[in-house]
Design an enzyme around this catalytic site. Structure first.
Site, PDB file in Angstrom:
ATOM      1  N   ALA A 181       1.424   7.856  -3.153  1.00  0.00           N
ATOM      2  CA  ALA A 181       2.714   7.475  -3.897  1.00  0.00           C
ATOM      3  C   ALA A 181       2.451   6.691  -5.293  1.00  0.00           C
ATOM      4  O   ALA A 181       3.511   6.549  -5.641  1.00  0.00           O
ATOM      5  CB  ALA A 181       3.597   6.549  -2.905  1.00  0.00           C
ATOM      6  N   ASN A 240      -0.233   1.549   2.098  1.00  0.00           N
ATOM      7  CA  ASN A 240      -1.297   2.592   1.837  1.00  0.00           C
ATOM      8  C   ASN A 240      -1.552   2.476   0.070  1.00  0.00           C
ATOM      9  O   ASN A 240      -2.671   2.764  -0.105  1.00  0.00           O
ATOM     10  CB  ASN A 240      -0.721   3.891   2.116  1.00  0.00           C
ATOM     11  N   HIS A 285       6.608   0.225  -7.304  1.00  0.00           N
ATOM     12  CA  HIS A 285       5.246  -0.072  -7.297  1.00  0.00           C
ATOM     13  C   HIS A 285       5.068  -0.563  -8.783  1.00  0.00           C
ATOM     14  O   HIS A 285       5.274   0.338  -9.468  1.00  0.00           O
ATOM     15  CB  HIS A 285       4.351   0.769  -6.733  1.00  0.00           C
TER      16      HIS A 285
HETATM   17  N1  LIG Z   1      -0.956   7.242   0.813  1.00  0.00           N
HETATM   18  C1  LIG Z   1       0.423   7.087   0.493  1.00  0.00           C
HETATM   19  O1  LIG Z   1       0.649   6.783  -0.520  1.00  0.00           O
HETATM   20  C2  LIG Z   1       1.237   7.047   1.756  1.00  0.00           C
HETATM   21  C3  LIG Z   1       2.423   6.824   1.516  1.00  0.00           C
HETATM   22  C4  LIG Z   1       3.290   6.848   2.610  1.00  0.00           C
HETATM   23  C5  LIG Z   1       2.893   6.956   3.960  1.00  0.00           C
HETATM   24  N2  LIG Z   1       1.576   6.989   4.108  1.00  0.00           N
HETATM   25  C6  LIG Z   1       1.103   7.163   5.372  1.00  0.00           C
HETATM   26  O2  LIG Z   1       1.026   8.403   5.844  1.00  0.00           O
HETATM   27  C7  LIG Z   1       1.048   8.531   7.513  1.00  0.00           C
HETATM   28  C8  LIG Z   1       2.225   9.285   7.738  1.00  0.00           C
HETATM   29  O3  LIG Z   1       3.664   9.086   7.070  1.00  0.00           O
HETATM   30  P1  LIG Z   1       4.764   9.422   7.641  1.00  0.00           P
HETATM   31  O4  LIG Z   1       5.786   8.753   6.899  1.00  0.00           O
HETATM   32  O5  LIG Z   1       4.864  11.199   7.891  1.00  0.00           O
HETATM   33  O6  LIG Z   1       4.921   9.143   9.115  1.00  0.00           O
HETATM   34  P2  LIG Z   1       5.769   9.581  10.389  1.00  0.00           P
HETATM   35  O7  LIG Z   1       5.768   8.653  11.258  1.00  0.00           O
HETATM   36  O8  LIG Z   1       7.105  10.002  10.041  1.00  0.00           O
HETATM   37  O9  LIG Z   1       5.003  10.674  11.078  1.00  0.00           O
HETATM   38  C9  LIG Z   1       3.624  10.562  11.693  1.00  0.00           C
HETATM   39  C10 LIG Z   1       3.418  11.715  12.597  1.00  0.00           C
HETATM   40  O10 LIG Z   1       2.103  11.712  13.248  1.00  0.00           O
HETATM   41  C11 LIG Z   1       2.214  12.272  14.442  1.00  0.00           C
HETATM   42  N3  LIG Z   1       1.196  11.270  15.160  1.00  0.00           N
HETATM   43  C12 LIG Z   1       0.933   9.996  15.346  1.00  0.00           C
HETATM   44  N4  LIG Z   1      -0.269   9.895  15.937  1.00  0.00           N
HETATM   45  C13 LIG Z   1      -0.930  11.132  16.001  1.00  0.00           C
HETATM   46  C14 LIG Z   1      -2.219  11.463  16.651  1.00  0.00           C
HETATM   47  N5  LIG Z   1      -2.883  10.497  17.117  1.00  0.00           N
HETATM   48  N6  LIG Z   1      -2.506  12.803  16.533  1.00  0.00           N
HETATM   49  C15 LIG Z   1      -1.624  13.653  15.842  1.00  0.00           C
HETATM   50  N7  LIG Z   1      -0.375  13.269  15.386  1.00  0.00           N
HETATM   51  C16 LIG Z   1       0.018  11.977  15.524  1.00  0.00           C
HETATM   52  C17 LIG Z   1       3.613  11.656  15.056  1.00  0.00           C
HETATM   53  O11 LIG Z   1       3.839  12.307  16.249  1.00  0.00           O
HETATM   54  C18 LIG Z   1       4.674  11.809  13.904  1.00  0.00           C
HETATM   55  O12 LIG Z   1       5.152  13.064  14.020  1.00  0.00           O
HETATM   56  C19 LIG Z   1       1.416   6.932   7.787  1.00  0.00           C
HETATM   57  O13 LIG Z   1      -0.019   6.473   8.164  1.00  0.00           O
HETATM   58  C20 LIG Z   1       1.705   6.311   6.590  1.00  0.00           C
HETATM   59  O14 LIG Z   1       1.450   5.024   6.603  1.00  0.00           O
HETATM   60  C21 LIG Z   1       0.911   7.051   2.932  1.00  0.00           C
END
Ligand SMILES: NC(=O)c1ccc[n+]([C@@H]2O[C@H](COP(=O)([O-])OP(=O)(O)OC[C@H]3O[C@@H](n4cnc5c(N)ncnc54)[C@H](O)[C@@H]3O)[C@@H](O)[C@H]2O)c1
Length: 259
Positions: free
Chosen positions: A111, A180, A210
Site C-alpha cells: 500500500a 504492514n 500514510h
Molecule cells: N503489504 C501491505 O501493504 C498490506 C496491505 C494490506 C493488507 N496486508 C496483509 O495482507 C494479508 C491479507 O489481507 P486481506 O485484507 O486480504 O485479509 P482477509 O482477512 O480479507 O483475507 C485473508 C484470507 O486468507 C485466508 N487464510 C487465513 N489463514 C490461511 C491459511 N493458513 N492458509 C490459507 N489461507 C488462509 C482467510 O480464509 C481469508 O480468506 C494480511 O496479512 C494483511 O495484513 C498487507
C-alpha cells in the site's frame, strides 16, 4: 506463462484471482488457490498440490499462513511473493525466510511506494528520522488490548485519536493486520527498531492515509499516500491487490520493469 498459486483468497487475494482470471496481466496465469475458508474453482486442499501447479506463490493470507508455508515454498524451489510483510517483525521468521534456499523471496511493496528513492538516498549517506504516520478509520484500529477510554474515543469520539507511538517492531506486533506498510518501510530503510510509527484512528476517515518522512545527507523526503479502503476489509487498502498484480507483471519473462 508465469503460473501463479495463491495462499489466501480474502480482500486482496480474491481481487488478484479475479483480475488474473480475467486476463488482466498478459502471460500470467492463476493455477491454484489455497484457502480453507473459500470455495474457489481452482481451490486445492494442501500445499503440495499448490506447489505442483505454481512457479510463484503469492501469500495474501496473514502472519500465521506465512509462518506455516513461507519457508516450505522457497525450499520447494518456488518463488514466494509476501504480502503480509508485518510478519517479518518476528526476527526468527525473518531469518528463516531469508536463509531458506531454493525459490526467490520477494516482498510486495503493497500500500505504499517511493522505496526506490529512499534506498538510493541511503547509498548516498545514512538516513535519519525515518517515520510513518498511518491514519485509518477509527473502527479499523480498535483492538481488545486497548484501555476502555481509548476504545470509547475510537467508537464514539469526533476527534482523531493516536493509538500508538513507538517503534515499527512493536507496531507490527500490536496491529498485525494494520502495520504492514511500517514493516515495508523498515525493511527498505533503517530496520524495525529505528522506524518510528504513529497510528491514528480518525472517525472522519473513509480511507487510509500514510505519510512517510525521512531525512539524510541526500535530502529530505515526505511521501504521502491516500488510499481508498478495500470494500471487503476496511483495514486493507484497495490498491494492495493491484500492487500484487504489478509485482507479477515485473516477474514475467522477459521482465519489463522500472529499476
Ligand atoms: N503489504 C501491505 O501493504 C498490506 C496491505 C494490506 C493488507 N496486508 C496483509 O495482507 C494479508 C491479507 O489481507 P486481506 O485484507 O486480504 O485479509 P482477509 O482477512 O480479507 O483475507 C485473508 C484470507 O486468507 C485466508 N487464510 C487465513 N489463514 C490461511 C491459511 N493458513 N492458509 C490459507 N489461507 C488462509 C482467510 O480464509 C481469508 O480468506 C494480511 O496479512 C494483511 O495484513 C498487507
Amino acid at each position: 506463462m508465469l503460473r501463479v498459486g495463491l495462499i489466501g483468497c480474502g480482500a486482496i487475494g480474491s481481487v488478484v484471482a479475479r483480475e488474473l482470471e480475467a486476463g488482466a496481466v498478459d502471460q500470467v496465469e492463476l493455477t491454484a488457490v489455497l484457502d480453507p475458508f473459500v470455495d474457489h474453482p481452482l481451490g486445492v486442499q494442501d500445499r503440495d498440490s499448490l506447489l505442483s501447479r505454481s512457479a510463484v506463490v503469492v501469500e495474501a493470507a496473514g502472519h500465521g499462513a506465512l509462518r506455516e508455508h513461507g519457508v516450505a515454498v522457497r525450499e520447494a524451489g518456488t518463488d514466494l511473493l509476501v504480502v503480509s510483510i508485518g510478519a517479518l517483525a518476528d526476527e526468527d521468521l525473518e531469518a528463516r525466510l531469508r536463509q531458506a534456499e531454493g525459490g526467490r523471496l520477494f516482498l510486495c511493496t503493497g500500500a505504499i511506494g517511493g522505496l526506490d528513492i529512499l534506498r538510493a538516498a541511503m547509498l548516498f549517506g545514512p538516513l535519519e528520522n525515518v517515520a510513518i504516520t498511518s491514519t485509518k478509520p477509527a473502527a479499523a484500529l480498535s483492538r481488545p488490548w486497548m484501555e476502555d477510554e481509548v476504545l470509547s474515543a475510537l467508537a464514539d469520539g469526533s476527534e482523531p485519536v493516536t493509538v500508538f507511538d513507538g517503534p515499527a517492531r512493536e507496531a507490527c506486533g500490536r496491529f498485525p493486520e494494520s502495520a504492514n506498510v511500517t514493516a515495508t518501510l523498515s525493511l527498505a530503510t533503517v530496520g524495525f527498531d529505528r522506524v518510528r510509527v504513529k497510528m491514528v484512528g480518525d472517525p472522519a476517515a473513509t480511507g487510509v492515509r500514510h505519510v512517510v518522512r525521512a531525512s539524510g545527507e541526500a535530502g529530505t523526503y515526505e511521501l504521502s499516500f491516500e488510499n481508498a479502503a478495500s470494500p471487503d476489509n476496511p483495514r486493507t487498502s484497495a490498491v494492495t491487490a493491484y500492487s500484487v498484480l504489478r509485482a507479477l507483471t515485473d516477474l514475467r519473462r522477459p521482465p519489463v520493469s522500472f529499476l
